[in-house]
Design a protein around this motif. Structure first.
Motif, short mmCIF file in Angstrom:
data_model
loop_
_atom_site.label_atom_id
_atom_site.label_comp_id
_atom_site.label_asym_id
_atom_site.label_seq_id
_atom_site.Cartn_x
_atom_site.Cartn_y
_atom_site.Cartn_z
N GLU A 296 0.85 -1.28 0.10
CA GLU A 296 0.03 0.01 -0.09
C GLU A 296 0.88 1.28 -0.14
O GLU A 296 0.65 2.32 -0.66
N GLU B 138 2.11 1.78 -3.48
CA GLU B 138 1.13 2.32 -4.31
C GLU B 138 0.72 3.77 -4.09
O GLU B 138 0.84 4.41 -5.28
N ASN C 129 -2.93 -5.47 -5.13
CA ASN C 129 -2.93 -4.56 -5.98
C ASN C 129 -1.71 -4.67 -6.94
O ASN C 129 -0.74 -4.04 -6.28
N ASP D 241 1.16 -4.55 -10.23
CA ASP D 241 1.45 -4.06 -11.58
C ASP D 241 1.69 -5.04 -12.55
O ASP D 241 1.72 -4.89 -13.69
#
Length: 186
Positions: free
Chosen positions: A73, A76, A103, A105
């Protein structure tokens, strides 16, 4: 400061707990690396399927390593690119990513490039992230992670555990917890 973070999965971002001895026994592998042994075997596809079954089961039971979610996080929020390069199958990574809502890439598995210690999966991650090797760090818990990162030209960070102290000196950085990566985040 790094723009791209290449993480190993098993033992770095997640506690995976593959039963290596049981896998070796079932596949008839004696004291060698499982994946390399399979690749040289005439029953390669059959054995890869068995390995995949173990990896998928382990992924379903996996736990995040301490501070894994928080560091991802922070990366990010800082606009850094981050993802996984693993010797495991794609399905196991997809299970992990969905289970924990990660999440990422990029995800590069043995299905996408020759497995670590080859530098090719790290180089692929660099192309995906448009990062130069000097802008990236490879983070892992095994010598293959360090070797692949070095061969690809990135800096390397070894997540220390009770089994990997013997090759700590080969990494650029040695960390005891993923939270220590905060010092590299711009």
């Amino acid at each position: 400061m790094f723009r791209a973070y290449v993480f190993d999965m098993d033992g770095t971002l997640v506690e995976f707990n593959l039963p290596f001895d049981r896998i070796r026994e079932e596949l008839g592998i004696k004291g060698r690396y499982i994946l390399e042994s399979i690749m040289e075997d005439s029953k390669r596809e059959e054995k890869l399927e068995i390995l995949k079954e173990y990896e998928v089961r382990a992924a379903k039971k996996a736990k995040l390593m301490p501070y894994a979610r928080e560091i991802l996080e922070l990366l990010e929020d800082a606009g850094c690119r981050k993802g996984i390069v693993t010797r495991n199958c794609r399905e196991s990574v997809e299970i992990i990513a969905e289970k924990f809502g990660l999440n990422l890439d990029f995800v590069i598995t043995r299905d996408d490039a020759p497995p670590k210690p080859s530098p090719e999966p790290i180089k692929l991650a660099l192309r995906i992230t448009n990062a130069e090797p000097n802008e990236a760090i490879t983070v892992g818990d095994y010598i293959f992670d360090v070797m692949a990162g070095k061969l690809a030209g990135t800096k390397t960070a070894l997540l220390l555990n009770d089994k990997n102290e013997s090759f700590a000196e080969q990494a650029d950085y040695v960390i005891k917890c993923l939270s220590e990566l905060q010092r590299f985040i711009p």
